[in-house]
Design a protein around this motif. Structure first.
Motif, PDB file in Angstrom:
ATOM      1  N   MET A 100       0.836  -1.208   0.000  1.00 47.86           N
ATOM      2  CA  MET A 100       0.000   0.000   0.000  1.00 47.86           C
ATOM      3  C   MET A 100       0.864   1.247   0.000  1.00 47.86           C
ATOM      4  O   MET A 100       0.629   2.193  -0.773  1.00 47.86           O
ATOM      5  N   PHE A 101       1.897   1.285   0.839  1.00 49.40           N
ATOM      6  CA  PHE A 101       2.795   2.446   0.860  1.00 49.40           C
ATOM      7  C   PHE A 101       3.550   2.596  -0.457  1.00 49.40           C
ATOM      8  O   PHE A 101       3.746   3.712  -0.947  1.00 49.40           O
ATOM      9  N   LEU A 149       8.920   1.874   6.870  1.00 53.05           N
ATOM     10  CA  LEU A 149       7.784   2.550   7.497  1.00 53.05           C
ATOM     11  C   LEU A 149       6.919   1.570   8.290  1.00 53.05           C
ATOM     12  O   LEU A 149       6.523   1.831   9.424  1.00 53.05           O
ATOM     13  N   VAL A 150       6.653   0.407   7.676  1.00 58.04           N
ATOM     14  CA  VAL A 150       5.831  -0.605   8.354  1.00 58.04           C
ATOM     15  C   VAL A 150       6.547  -1.127   9.590  1.00 58.04           C
ATOM     16  O   VAL A 150       5.941  -1.313  10.647  1.00 58.04           O
ATOM     17  N   ALA A 151       7.838  -1.349   9.465  1.00 56.70           N
ATOM     18  CA  ALA A 151       8.619  -1.863  10.592  1.00 56.70           C
ATOM     19  C   ALA A 151       8.627  -0.889  11.758  1.00 56.70           C
ATOM     20  O   ALA A 151       8.732  -1.294  12.925  1.00 56.70           O
ATOM     21  N   GLU A 152       8.478   0.411  11.474  1.00 56.63           N
ATOM     22  CA  GLU A 152       8.458   1.428  12.529  1.00 56.63           C
ATOM     23  C   GLU A 152       7.059   1.632  13.105  1.00 56.63           C
ATOM     24  O   GLU A 152       6.850   2.506  13.946  1.00 56.63           O
ATOM     25  N   GLY A 153       6.095   0.839  12.634  1.00 60.12           N
ATOM     26  CA  GLY A 153       4.759   0.893  13.227  1.00 60.12           C
ATOM     27  C   GLY A 153       3.730   1.689  12.447  1.00 60.12           C
ATOM     28  O   GLY A 153       2.593   1.843  12.904  1.00 60.12           O
ATOM     29  N   GLU A 182      -1.152   3.144   8.296  1.00 55.35           N
ATOM     30  CA  GLU A 182      -2.147   3.860   7.498  1.00 55.35           C
ATOM     31  C   GLU A 182      -1.545   5.148   6.949  1.00 55.35           C
ATOM     32  O   GLU A 182      -0.624   5.722   7.533  1.00 55.35           O
ATOM     33  N   LEU A 183      -2.123   5.627   5.831  1.00 57.42           N
ATOM     34  CA  LEU A 183      -1.657   6.883   5.241  1.00 57.42           C
ATOM     35  C   LEU A 183      -1.863   8.051   6.200  1.00 57.42           C
ATOM     36  O   LEU A 183      -1.044   8.976   6.256  1.00 57.42           O
ATOM     37  N   TYR A 234      -0.190  12.880   9.156  1.00 56.30           N
ATOM     38  CA  TYR A 234      -0.509  13.792  10.261  1.00 56.30           C
ATOM     39  C   TYR A 234       0.351  13.606  11.509  1.00 56.30           C
ATOM     40  O   TYR A 234       0.178  14.321  12.484  1.00 56.30           O
ATOM     41  N   VAL A 235       1.313  12.662  11.478  1.00 52.54           N
ATOM     42  CA  VAL A 235       2.193  12.488  12.635  1.00 52.54           C
ATOM     43  C   VAL A 235       3.216  13.626  12.665  1.00 52.54           C
ATOM     44  O   VAL A 235       3.453  14.307  11.648  1.00 52.54           O
ATOM     45  N   ASP A 236       3.800  13.865  13.836  1.00 50.34           N
ATOM     46  CA  ASP A 236       4.843  14.892  13.929  1.00 50.34           C
ATOM     47  C   ASP A 236       5.992  14.541  12.985  1.00 50.34           C
ATOM     48  O   ASP A 236       6.408  13.377  12.899  1.00 50.34           O
ATOM     49  N   LEU A 237       6.494  15.541  12.304  1.00 48.23           N
ATOM     50  CA  LEU A 237       7.586  15.334  11.333  1.00 48.23           C
ATOM     51  C   LEU A 237       8.786  14.665  11.985  1.00 48.23           C
ATOM     52  O   LEU A 237       9.476  13.845  11.357  1.00 48.23           O
TER      53      LEU A 237
END
Length: 552
Positions: A370-371, A385-389, A392-393, A398-401
């Motif tokens: 998906m990513f 990205l998936v390994a870091e948890g 979802e898009l 919207y997470v902190d940079l």
């Protein structure tokens, strides 16, 4: 109103006998003697009305001590008589009572009446009905505050599988679904049960008893275990499969007392007493823990648990067990996991370690793909990205940079680019969902409802909800109630999931009951736009009563 004269008539009956009858009935039915006297007075009044005319206002008074009966008619003093049965002119009134003036109520003594066979039978029925009503009220008052109490009665009869139990001063009923399966109860057997509910009904108070409710088992333990009765040990949770197996979670408020050992008793004496009363039902006594994961592990005994994963959002728990423990964890026909779920109040999924590994792998691959597709990145970066948890898009956008830039091998510039691409991907999804929603014929007005997204509108459209009226007609639980989780691994021959467990139309979006109420009421607002303010307020209240039901 003036009082009745002392010698205003009576009936030909033995005075002492009347009082004796009243006292006997009151004692037998366990009701106040005054109620029986009042019933007799009512019967005499009706008999007198039949004799002198029902249009008259006739009163009767029976002395509860002497048995003297006074009978009289009440009339109002008026200038011009319109009703000759209930009114009297001033001149006639003064013959009965000197000084009578307009507006007074005076009494006109009546002669004794004779009771014929029909009048006597009618009076008897009136007295019986009054006494019966008083007895029913006494029964309701006696039992209404005893819900949750253990009571012993005698099986009186069996009607359509329901056991009617004689409780001494009343009757209770153990409905078929509240009996222990395969338990044989004969007429005359002593039956111990818990008072489940007491309802006032036209035919008298209905006392519903139960031998299958978990509270029955809890009360039995309180009788057998002094520490529970004294509050030193507390039963925090209980679950039963009546007649087969049960689980209770116990905790001790005294660190020197073992709650499980105290409930079991010396050589199992205490728990065996409860087991015998419940027709051999096996009971697992489990130490309760405020930690959900620990309590779930305890609740699934005797199976060993390798890992517990709690999903707070969906309010479900994933339990991983060794391959050779799967059948033990599930239990026969899913009994063990079902009781554990009832005990903990959580939906439990049972997976083997192989299943859990396969599931994690599958989710990892799906999220990575998906990513890759949505963010237009290579496989390695997507997997990082998936390994870091990240799953979802929305989480990426919207997470902190700093959280993205802090990943090993990432920097702030790459983080900004990923967030920008995630925002663009979400916008593309929104546009695609809007087009799909419009093709489904969902009104634009629904898009203005609070908390509503285009994805939700598509889901509504696929469910046939396309207008404000369609949405307004829903109850809150039909819209947002969460689906009752069904274990991913089901026991053989386990019953299929019930229709009512499937949840509301928008259950997958995690909306709360309060949010669901807000959406429903916003959809109903147009119903009241043209009504006066007072009518609209009333209509909204009625609408809430009719539709905004809380999930069960």
């Amino acid at each position: 109103m003036a009082s009745a004269p002392a010698n205003s008539g009576g009936i030909t009956a033995n005075r002492a006998e009347l009082i004796a009858i009243a006292e006997s009935v009151a004692k037998e039915k366990l009701i106040d003697k005054a109620i029986v006297i009042e019933a007799m007075e009512d019967a005499i009044q009706r008999a007198a009305k039949n004799r002198y005319g029902s249009e008259n206002d006739i009163r009767a008074k029976l002395d509860p001590n002497t048995g003297d009966l006074r009978l009289w008619r009440v009339v109002e003093v008026v200038e011009g008589v319109d009703d000759y049965f209930k009114q009297i002119d001033v001149a006639s009134a003064q013959k009965l009572q000197k000084g009578a003036v307009v507006g007074d109520y005076i009494v006109d003594p009546l002669p004794p009446i004779e009771f014929g066979r029909i009048q006597a039978q009618a009076s008897k029925q009136i007295i019986f009905q009054k006494v019966r009503d008083a007895e029913r009220e006494r029964q309701f008052e006696e039992f209404k505050d005893r819900q949750g109490e253990i009571i012993i009665g005698v099986a009186k009869r069996v009607e359509f599988g329901h056991i009617v139990v004689d409780l001494g001063r009343a009757e209770g009923v153990i409905r078929r679904d509240q009996q222990i399966p395969r338990e044989l109860v004969r007429v005359g057997d002593r039956v111990r049960s818990i008072i489940l509910n007491v309802r006032r009904e036209n035919r008298g108070p209905q006392i519903f008893l139960s031998r299958a409710h978990p509270d029955f088992m809890k009360k039995l333990f309180a009788q057998e275990v002094p520490e529970i009765y004294d509050g030193i040990i507390e039963i925090k949770a209980a679950a039963r499969d009546p007649g087969s197996r049960a689980k209770i979670g116990v905790i001790s408020h005294d660190s020197s007392i073992d709650p499980v050992g105290a409930c079991v008793g010396m050589k199992g004496s205490r728990v065996q007493a409860v087991v015998q009363e419940m027709q051999g039902e096996k009971i697992d006594i489990i130490p309760w823990s405020p930690d959900t994961a620990t309590f779930v592990v305890n609740a699934l005994q005797p199976a060993n648990v390798a890992r517990v994963v709690i999903d707070e959002e969906d309010d479900r728990i994933e339990v991983v067990v060794p391959d050779d423990m799967l059948s033990l964890a599930i239990g026969r026909r899913g009994q063990n996991v079902r009781l554990a779920s009832q005990l903990t109040g959580k939906a439990i999924d049972i997976l083997t370690e192989a299943d859990a590994s396969e599931k994690r792998q599958k989710e990892f691959v799906e999220r990575s793909e998906m990513f890759q597709n949505e963010l237009d990145v290579d496989e390695t970066l997507a997997q990082l990205l998936v390994a870091e948890g990240f799953g979802e898009l929305e989480e990426v956008a919207y997470v902190d940079l700093e959280e993205i830039a802090g990943i090993e091998g990432f920097d702030e510039e790459l983080g900004q680019e990923l967030q920008s691409r995630a925002a663009e991907a979400l916008e593309r999804r929104e546009v695609a969902n809007r087009e799909l929603r419009q093709s489904l014929g969902v009104d634009d007005a629904l898009a203005g409802m609070p908390y509503m997204t285009e994805a939700m509108l598509v889901t509504l459209g696929k469910a046939g909800i396309k207008t404000l009226d369609d949405l307004a007609d829903l109850a809150t639980d039909e819209l947002v109630q969460k689906k009752r989780a069904e274990p991913r691994r089901r026991a053989e021959n386990a019953p299929p999931q019930r229709a009512e467990d499937k949840g509301g139309v928008l259950a997958e979006y995690g909306l709360s009951e309060e949010q669901g109420n807000e959406i429903i009421m916003a959809a109903r607002a147009h119903w009241f736009e043209d009504e006066p303010a007072g009518d609209a307020d009333t209509a909204v209240t009625d609408g809430e009563d009719a539709h905004a039901e809380s999930p069960q």
